[in-house]
Write an enzyme that holds these catalytic residues in place. Structure first.
Site, PDB file in Angstrom:
ATOM      1  N   SER A 144       0.875  -1.184   0.000  1.00 56.45           N
ATOM      2  CA  SER A 144       0.000   0.000   0.000  1.00 56.45           C
ATOM      3  C   SER A 144       0.908   1.229   0.000  1.00 56.45           C
ATOM      4  CB  SER A 144      -0.852  -0.003   1.277  1.00 56.45           C
ATOM      5  OG  SER A 144      -1.514   1.236   1.448  1.00 56.45           O
ATOM      6  N   TYR A 157      -1.849  -0.743  10.492  1.00 55.44           N
ATOM      7  CA  TYR A 157      -1.974  -1.112   9.075  1.00 55.44           C
ATOM      8  C   TYR A 157      -0.715  -0.674   8.317  1.00 55.44           C
ATOM      9  CZ  TYR A 157      -3.932  -1.177   4.312  1.00 55.44           C
ATOM     10  OH  TYR A 157      -4.158  -1.410   2.978  1.00 55.44           O
TER      11      TYR A 157
HETATM   12  N1  LIG Z   1      -8.872  -0.374  -1.186  1.00 57.31           N
HETATM   13  C1  LIG Z   1      -7.824   0.380  -0.944  1.00 57.31           C
HETATM   14  O1  LIG Z   1      -7.915   1.623  -0.906  1.00 57.31           O
HETATM   15  C2  LIG Z   1      -6.474  -0.244  -0.728  1.00 57.31           C
HETATM   16  C3  LIG Z   1      -5.353   0.599  -0.757  1.00 57.31           C
HETATM   17  C4  LIG Z   1      -4.095   0.054  -0.564  1.00 57.31           C
HETATM   18  C5  LIG Z   1      -3.966  -1.304  -0.346  1.00 57.31           C
HETATM   19  N2  LIG Z   1      -5.073  -2.092  -0.311  1.00 57.31           N
HETATM   20  C6  LIG Z   1      -4.852  -3.515  -0.070  1.00 57.31           C
HETATM   21  O2  LIG Z   1      -5.386  -4.235  -1.147  1.00 57.31           O
HETATM   22  C7  LIG Z   1      -5.769  -5.547  -0.719  1.00 57.31           C
HETATM   23  C8  LIG Z   1      -7.180  -5.836  -1.181  1.00 57.31           C
HETATM   24  O3  LIG Z   1      -8.014  -4.844  -0.626  1.00 57.31           O
HETATM   25  P1  LIG Z   1      -9.470  -4.507  -1.180  1.00 57.31           P
HETATM   26  O4  LIG Z   1      -9.587  -3.040  -1.133  1.00 57.31           O
HETATM   27  O5  LIG Z   1      -9.728  -5.247  -2.439  1.00 57.31           O
HETATM   28  O6  LIG Z   1     -10.303  -5.088   0.036  1.00 57.31           O
HETATM   29  P2  LIG Z   1     -11.700  -5.862   0.120  1.00 57.31           P
HETATM   30  O7  LIG Z   1     -12.067  -5.783   1.550  1.00 57.31           O
HETATM   31  O8  LIG Z   1     -12.627  -5.337  -0.908  1.00 57.31           O
HETATM   32  O9  LIG Z   1     -11.289  -7.354  -0.258  1.00 57.31           O
HETATM   33  C9  LIG Z   1     -10.401  -8.086   0.546  1.00 57.31           C
HETATM   34  C10 LIG Z   1     -10.661  -9.569   0.368  1.00 57.31           C
HETATM   35  O10 LIG Z   1      -9.750 -10.253   1.268  1.00 57.31           O
HETATM   36  C11 LIG Z   1     -10.470 -11.272   1.926  1.00 57.31           C
HETATM   37  N3  LIG Z   1      -9.838 -11.603   3.209  1.00 57.31           N
HETATM   38  C12 LIG Z   1      -9.876 -10.899   4.364  1.00 57.31           C
HETATM   39  N4  LIG Z   1      -9.239 -11.572   5.349  1.00 57.31           N
HETATM   40  C13 LIG Z   1      -8.783 -12.721   4.793  1.00 57.31           C
HETATM   41  C14 LIG Z   1      -8.069 -13.832   5.299  1.00 57.31           C
HETATM   42  N5  LIG Z   1      -7.703 -13.909   6.582  1.00 57.31           N
HETATM   43  N6  LIG Z   1      -7.761 -14.851   4.448  1.00 57.31           N
HETATM   44  C15 LIG Z   1      -8.145 -14.799   3.152  1.00 57.31           C
HETATM   45  N7  LIG Z   1      -8.859 -13.781   2.618  1.00 57.31           N
HETATM   46  C16 LIG Z   1      -9.163 -12.751   3.437  1.00 57.31           C
HETATM   47  C17 LIG Z   1     -11.873 -10.701   2.119  1.00 57.31           C
HETATM   48  O11 LIG Z   1     -12.826 -11.729   2.354  1.00 57.31           O
HETATM   49  C18 LIG Z   1     -12.075  -9.975   0.788  1.00 57.31           C
HETATM   50  O12 LIG Z   1     -12.641 -10.830  -0.182  1.00 57.31           O
HETATM   51  C19 LIG Z   1      -5.562  -5.561   0.796  1.00 57.31           C
HETATM   52  O13 LIG Z   1      -4.320  -6.168   1.107  1.00 57.31           O
HETATM   53  C20 LIG Z   1      -5.525  -4.085   1.148  1.00 57.31           C
HETATM   54  O14 LIG Z   1      -4.811  -3.855   2.342  1.00 57.31           O
HETATM   55  C21 LIG Z   1      -6.316  -1.599  -0.494  1.00 57.31           C
END
Ligand SMILES: NC(=O)c1ccc[n+]([C@@H]2O[C@H](COP(=O)([O-])OP(=O)(O)OC[C@H]3O[C@@H](n4cnc5c(N)ncnc54)[C@H](O)[C@@H]3O)[C@@H](O)[C@H]2O)c1
Length: 253
Positions: A144, A157
């Site tokens: 991130s 985080y």
């Molecule tokens: N959305 C943002 O703004 C953003 C920004 C930077 C980084 N990220 C990172 O991107 C990645 C995906 O985020 P997103 O925004 O798509 O989130 P999201 O919440 O839409 O999707 C995350 C997915 O991970 C799954 N998950 C959660 N805990 C889990 C576990 N213990 N084992 C297996 N699966 C698990 C959830 O069920 C979900 O399907 C994450 O690592 C997040 O930290 C997101």
């Protein structure tokens, strides 16, 4: 549809939603056989079935990445189903945090670290063993912009995503000569459920987050998927150990 990744096998954790789902679909559109994995079995099965319904190849394997045995079974299951593992996108992650550092509690710390840090570590260990046995592969971890600098009111985080970059760079150096490339994507704020949940809890923080991008908008999951596919492609053969911001310029300010 392209055949860029025909004959290749791609694993996506957190593949049931958001960035993971979009990337699993993009791998499939480009010819890869995809293993969608997630702790949410219903949404994960639905993602795999949507890929098959549009002509792609996908199976779902349930896995909580914080549990080492489940991750071992995920990799064994992938090899049993498709015989190899070319690309691993370690993307499952959680936020769960709404206060400054001194207000944090130990349960929240453990939960974020178990999933975001230990989960990526478990996945990398088992993926690397499979990739060593077949002579190479590519790993992309989701870090991130919070892994490259400060994230106010999200310090746990932020620390977890700094750790993901540490694993990425160390493994890239350790396994470079073995044909395994390891990179991270560092998304800015992306329009997924994770962002919408945070926005609902703290609209001010969401407005601040949305305003950090010089391009004047937040990002889309498809824009992260495109970066992941590039990092897995032959075009990135000389790219390893990189933490690539995909952030509308946010880290350039
Ligand atoms: N959305 C943002 O703004 C953003 C920004 C930077 C980084 N990220 C990172 O991107 C990645 C995906 O985020 P997103 O925004 O798509 O989130 P999201 O919440 O839409 O999707 C995350 C997915 O991970 C799954 N998950 C959660 N805990 C889990 C576990 N213990 N084992 C297996 N699966 C698990 C959830 O069920 C979900 O399907 C994450 O690592 C997040 O930290 C997101």
């Amino acid at each position: 549809m392209t055949e860029q990744f025909k004959g290749k096998v791609a694993l996506v954790t957190g593949g049931a939603a958001g960035i993971g789902r979009e990337t699993a679909e993009a791998f499939a559109r480009n010819g890869a056989q995809v293993v969608v994995s997630d702790v949410n079995a219903q949404a994960g099965e639905e993602t795999a079935s949507a890929i098959r319904n549009t002509g792609g190849k996908a199976i779902f394997i349930a896995c909580d990445v914080s549990q080492g045995e489940q991750v071992e079974q995920l990799i064994t299951g992938t090899l049993e189903a498709y015989g190899r593992l070319d690309f691993a996108f370690n993307n499952a992650g959680v936020e769960f945090e709404q206060g400054k550092l001194a207000d944090g509690d130990e349960d929240t710390f453990d939960r974020i670290m178990d999933i975001n840090v230990k989960g990526v570590w478990h996945c990398m260990r088992h993926e690397i063993k499979a990739m060593l046995a077949q002579g190479g592969g590519v790993i992309v971890n989701t870090a991130s912009v919070a892994g490259l600098g400060a994230a106010p009111k999200m310090s746990i985080y932020s620390a977890s995503k700094h750790a993901v970059i540490g694993f990425t760079k160390s493994a890239a150096v350790e396994y470079g000569k073995k044909g395994i490339r390891v990179n991270a994507v560092c998304p800015g704020v992306i329009d997924t459920e994770m962002f919408r949940r945070a926005a609902e809890l703290d609209p001010k923080k969401a407005a601040y987050a949305a305003a950090i991008h010089p391009v004047g908008r937040i990002g889309q999951s498809s824009e992260i998927a495109a970066a992941v596919l590039y990092l897995c492609s032959e075009g990135a053969a000389f790219t390893t150990g990189v933490a690539l911001p995909v952030d509308g310029g946010a880290t350039s300010i």
